[in-house]
Design an enzyme around this catalytic site. Structure first.
Site, PDB file in Angstrom:
ATOM      1  N   CYS A  24       0.846  -1.195   0.000  1.00 56.73           N
ATOM      2  CA  CYS A  24       0.000   0.000   0.000  1.00 56.73           C
ATOM      3  C   CYS A  24       0.879   1.242   0.000  1.00 56.73           C
ATOM      4  O   CYS A  24       1.755   1.395   0.855  1.00 56.73           O
ATOM      5  CB  CYS A  24      -0.907  -0.020   1.227  1.00 56.73           C
ATOM      6  SG  CYS A  24      -1.474   1.593   1.737  1.00 56.73           S
ATOM      7  N   GLU A  25       0.654   2.140  -0.954  1.00 52.96           N
ATOM      8  CA  GLU A  25       1.538   3.304  -1.068  1.00 52.96           C
ATOM      9  C   GLU A  25       1.225   4.378  -0.027  1.00 52.96           C
ATOM     10  O   GLU A  25       1.971   5.340   0.110  1.00 52.96           O
ATOM     11  CB  GLU A  25       1.459   3.905  -2.475  1.00 52.96           C
ATOM     12  CG  GLU A  25       0.180   4.628  -2.800  1.00 52.96           C
ATOM     13  CD  GLU A  25       0.195   5.184  -4.225  1.00 52.96           C
ATOM     14  OE1 GLU A  25       0.994   4.696  -5.034  1.00 52.96           O
ATOM     15  OE2 GLU A  25      -0.600   6.095  -4.513  1.00 52.96           O
ATOM     16  N   HIS A  26       0.129   4.203   0.698  1.00 51.95           N
ATOM     17  CA  HIS A  26      -0.212   5.204   1.715  1.00 51.95           C
ATOM     18  C   HIS A  26       0.362   4.858   3.083  1.00 51.95           C
ATOM     19  O   HIS A  26       0.503   5.729   3.938  1.00 51.95           O
ATOM     20  CB  HIS A  26      -1.737   5.352   1.825  1.00 51.95           C
ATOM     21  CG  HIS A  26      -2.355   5.790   0.540  1.00 51.95           C
ATOM     22  ND1 HIS A  26      -3.358   5.084  -0.086  1.00 51.95           N
ATOM     23  CD2 HIS A  26      -2.079   6.859  -0.249  1.00 51.95           C
ATOM     24  CE1 HIS A  26      -3.676   5.704  -1.209  1.00 51.95           C
ATOM     25  NE2 HIS A  26      -2.924   6.777  -1.333  1.00 51.95           N
ATOM     26  N   HIS A  27       0.623   3.573   3.314  1.00 47.50           N
ATOM     27  CA  HIS A  27       1.157   3.160   4.621  1.00 47.50           C
ATOM     28  C   HIS A  27       2.414   2.297   4.508  1.00 47.50           C
ATOM     29  O   HIS A  27       2.994   1.932   5.521  1.00 47.50           O
ATOM     30  CB  HIS A  27       0.091   2.379   5.394  1.00 47.50           C
ATOM     31  CG  HIS A  27      -1.145   3.164   5.683  1.00 47.50           C
ATOM     32  ND1 HIS A  27      -2.253   3.144   4.852  1.00 47.50           N
ATOM     33  CD2 HIS A  27      -1.447   4.008   6.701  1.00 47.50           C
ATOM     34  CE1 HIS A  27      -3.186   3.935   5.349  1.00 47.50           C
ATOM     35  NE2 HIS A  27      -2.729   4.473   6.468  1.00 47.50           N
ATOM     36  N   GLN A  70      -4.861  -0.422  -4.952  1.00 44.01           N
ATOM     37  CA  GLN A  70      -5.387  -1.605  -5.649  1.00 44.01           C
ATOM     38  C   GLN A  70      -6.091  -1.247  -6.955  1.00 44.01           C
ATOM     39  O   GLN A  70      -6.007  -1.974  -7.939  1.00 44.01           O
ATOM     40  CB  GLN A  70      -6.329  -2.358  -4.704  1.00 44.01           C
ATOM     41  CG  GLN A  70      -6.700  -3.740  -5.211  1.00 44.01           C
ATOM     42  CD  GLN A  70      -7.551  -4.494  -4.231  1.00 44.01           C
ATOM     43  OE1 GLN A  70      -7.282  -4.486  -3.026  1.00 44.01           O
ATOM     44  NE2 GLN A  70      -8.591  -5.152  -4.710  1.00 44.01           N
ATOM     45  N   HIS A 124      -5.686  -5.620   2.850  1.00 43.96           N
ATOM     46  CA  HIS A 124      -4.727  -4.541   3.061  1.00 43.96           C
ATOM     47  C   HIS A 124      -4.349  -4.552   4.536  1.00 43.96           C
ATOM     48  O   HIS A 124      -5.205  -4.318   5.383  1.00 43.96           O
ATOM     49  CB  HIS A 124      -5.354  -3.192   2.693  1.00 43.96           C
ATOM     50  CG  HIS A 124      -5.645  -3.056   1.226  1.00 43.96           C
ATOM     51  ND1 HIS A 124      -5.152  -2.028   0.466  1.00 43.96           N
ATOM     52  CD2 HIS A 124      -6.364  -3.829   0.390  1.00 43.96           C
ATOM     53  CE1 HIS A 124      -5.555  -2.174  -0.780  1.00 43.96           C
ATOM     54  NE2 HIS A 124      -6.296  -3.259  -0.853  1.00 43.96           N
ATOM     55  N   CYS A 148      -2.894  -2.460   6.186  1.00 41.50           N
ATOM     56  CA  CYS A 148      -3.119  -1.168   6.843  1.00 41.50           C
ATOM     57  C   CYS A 148      -4.551  -1.058   7.367  1.00 41.50           C
ATOM     58  O   CYS A 148      -4.828  -0.236   8.240  1.00 41.50           O
ATOM     59  CB  CYS A 148      -2.805  -0.017   5.881  1.00 41.50           C
ATOM     60  SG  CYS A 148      -3.730  -0.085   4.351  1.00 41.50           S
TER      61      CYS A 148
HETATM   62 ZN   LIG Z   1      -2.934   1.760   3.304  1.00 41.16          ZN
END
Ligand SMILES: [Zn+2]
Length: 225
Positions: A113-116, A154, A182, A184
């Site tokens: 996941c590119e956010h976490h 995704q 995910h 996260c």
């Molecule tokens: Zn995430």
């Protein structure tokens, strides 16, 4: 989509897992540094994070972690950022004249996941209807793996897989469904271990309800060997 330069806005954007583009956002100078140079820099960055957290990096168990993580980032889990790693586009003529859809299902997805920067783990299911060209079955696995080895959302991964196969197969008639967990969401934040995320992209003939239904029915088939 354009967003203001506001940290809170970006934070909530990330937590809601909203993607801004179907292309992975890359800098123009992304490949100026060699892999070895990147590993060297990232190693120091990881060391800095660990030391900031108060860890004692002289401990034998932690000592090798910065280098190990840096190598893993560059060569493995983010190795798909490098276009040189893209699977070669070898295709074949459809000699059997097989005109129905071909489905490759339960392709393992390991992404991040590119956010976490936490793992995304799941399955991809791909279908295409040949336009005279076919690809080796493992090619679909390799394409999924290539795009998965990037910081991802995704939705983008699903679209990138479809676009790549549309190009390789020279047809719009490609579909992909991904069902993934995910970490996260599962291991932090809302900590919902049961939920998974389903994304889909239907190109060409797969926009037709009956064709789409056929694909989804094949995915539901319980294959036992
Ligand atoms: Zn995430």
């Amino acid at each position: 989509m354009k967003f203001g330069n506001n940290l809170e806005e970006f934070e909530s954007l990330g937590d809601d897992h909203i993607s801004t583009s179907s292309n992975t956002p890359m800098r123009n100078d992304a490949f100026k540094l060699s892999n070895e140079e990147k590993i060297d820099i990232i190693k120091d960055d990881v060391r800095h994070i660990m030391e900031t957290l108060g860890l004692d990096l002289t401990d034998d168990s932690l000592n090798g972690t910065p280098n190990r993580v840096a190598k893993m980032f560059v060569n493995e889990i983010f190795g798909g950022l490098n276009p040189d790693k893209k699977p070669s586009a070898s295709t074949f003529d459809n000699k059997y004249k097989y005109g129905e859809m071909l489905v490759e299902k339960n392709i393992t997805v390991y992404s991040t996941c590119e956010h976490h920067l936490l793992p995304i783990v799941g399955k991809a299911h791909i279908a295409y209807i040949s336009n005279g060209t076919v690809v080796g079955l493992s090619k679909m696995n390799r394409i999924v793996d290539y795009f998965a080895k990037r910081p991802q959302v995704q939705e983008r991964l699903t679209i990138q897989v479809v676009k790549e196969l549309q190009e390789v197969l020279n047809t719009q008639d490609v579909a992909c469904v991904i069902d993934a967990k995910h970490l996260c969401v599962n291991s932090r934040g809302i900590r919902d271990i049961e939920s998974s995320t389903v994304t889909s992209e239907f190109g060409g003939k797969f926009k037709d309800k009956a064709v789409r239904r056929e694909f989804l029915d094949y995915i539901k088939l319980d294959t036992k060997f």
